[in-house]
Write a protein that holds these residues in place. Sequence first.
Motif, short mmCIF file in Angstrom:
data_model
loop_
_atom_site.label_atom_id
_atom_site.label_comp_id
_atom_site.label_asym_id
_atom_site.label_seq_id
_atom_site.Cartn_x
_atom_site.Cartn_y
_atom_site.Cartn_z
N TRP A 192 30.10 13.82 -6.59
CA TRP A 192 30.77 15.06 -6.17
C TRP A 192 32.25 15.03 -6.52
CZ3 TRP A 192 29.33 19.71 -4.35
CH2 TRP A 192 30.22 20.47 -3.57
N LEU A 210 21.27 16.36 -5.85
CA LEU A 210 21.90 17.47 -5.15
C LEU A 210 23.41 17.49 -5.33
CD1 LEU A 210 19.93 17.38 -1.77
CD2 LEU A 210 19.72 19.09 -3.59
N SER A 211 24.02 16.33 -5.49
CA SER A 211 25.48 16.28 -5.63
C SER A 211 25.94 16.57 -7.05
CB SER A 211 26.01 14.91 -5.18
OG SER A 211 25.47 13.87 -5.97
N ASP A 254 26.27 18.96 -10.53
CA ASP A 254 26.68 20.36 -10.69
C ASP A 254 25.58 21.22 -11.30
OD1 ASP A 254 29.59 20.00 -9.94
OD2 ASP A 254 29.41 18.57 -11.57
N TYR A 267 24.16 18.88 3.91
CA TYR A 267 25.28 19.71 3.41
C TYR A 267 24.87 20.44 2.15
CZ TYR A 267 29.83 21.07 1.59
OH TYR A 267 30.89 21.80 1.09
N HIS A 268 24.38 19.69 1.15
CA HIS A 268 24.10 20.28 -0.16
C HIS A 268 22.86 21.18 -0.17
CE1 HIS A 268 27.25 18.12 -2.19
NE2 HIS A 268 26.76 16.95 -1.82
N ARG A 296 22.89 24.85 1.06
CA ARG A 296 23.79 25.66 0.24
C ARG A 296 23.15 26.02 -1.10
NH1 ARG A 296 26.83 23.05 3.77
NH2 ARG A 296 28.87 23.89 4.37
N ILE A 297 22.17 25.21 -1.51
CA ILE A 297 21.52 25.44 -2.80
C ILE A 297 20.28 26.32 -2.64
CG2 ILE A 297 20.32 24.33 -4.73
CD1 ILE A 297 22.16 21.86 -4.17
N GLN A 342 33.00 24.26 -5.85
CA GLN A 342 32.83 23.40 -4.67
C GLN A 342 33.60 23.94 -3.47
OE1 GLN A 342 34.18 19.67 -6.34
NE2 GLN A 342 32.10 18.94 -6.63
#
Length: 256
Positions: A99, A122-123, A125, A153-154, A157-158, A221
Amino acid sequence: MIETLLIDRPHVGVVLLQLNRPKQLNAINEAMRDELIATLAAIGSDASVHAVVITGQGRGFCSGIDVRNFSPQALEASDPAIDRLRFQEAMAALPQAIWNLPQPVIAAVNGPCVGAGFALCLSSDIRICSTSATFGNGAILLGLSGAEMGMSYHLPRIVGTSVAADWMMTGRTVTAAEADRRGLVSQVVEPDELMPQALEIARVVAELPPFGTQLTKRALQVNTDATGLGAALELENRNQVLSHATDEAEARRRPK
């Protein structure tokens, strides 16, 4: 000693990282974890690197943590709670390192992508996968929390909170088709097309002005968590002014 990480430069400005424990489906052991952390730190400070591709050797991306291949001190010590916390923090440093890279990272998922491997994916791009890829985190099936290494967290959001909750709370395996349908990946390709496509994306990115691509990565981000449109626009406006002032941008504006 077998290298746990293979490093190549297939194009100018592109680094290809291959997790290299194919017999274990590239499960992360202590040596791989430490090698990855050191390598990512070196890449982050290397101005000649403009894009990174990460994938796995053999038929898998990464099957998670290989707890059998960590030193006893990592998992069995005098204060189990504190030492387990230190172990978790050391593992969580892996997605954090990806990240934090200034360069865009493309995850090319070639097979099973589980647990810690899912966190690495997941981290990144940009995520693309082959039709043989699968995704999941089975920690909850072992009586553990399904939220680890940045996953809580990721992932929402995805793919959204409900889908993330489904995947994390059931520990079920997600196919490439479902990953594509839910927006986890931007492309699904045939297995023999995966690496050429991932490297082509990296080549295109690497040939663009690096300052602009790095500012774009940071804006994506930061603005994912922006408090509102005003804060997002403030960052975008600043980045455009900064990038407009570079020699690279001026060169691209000149008439051919």
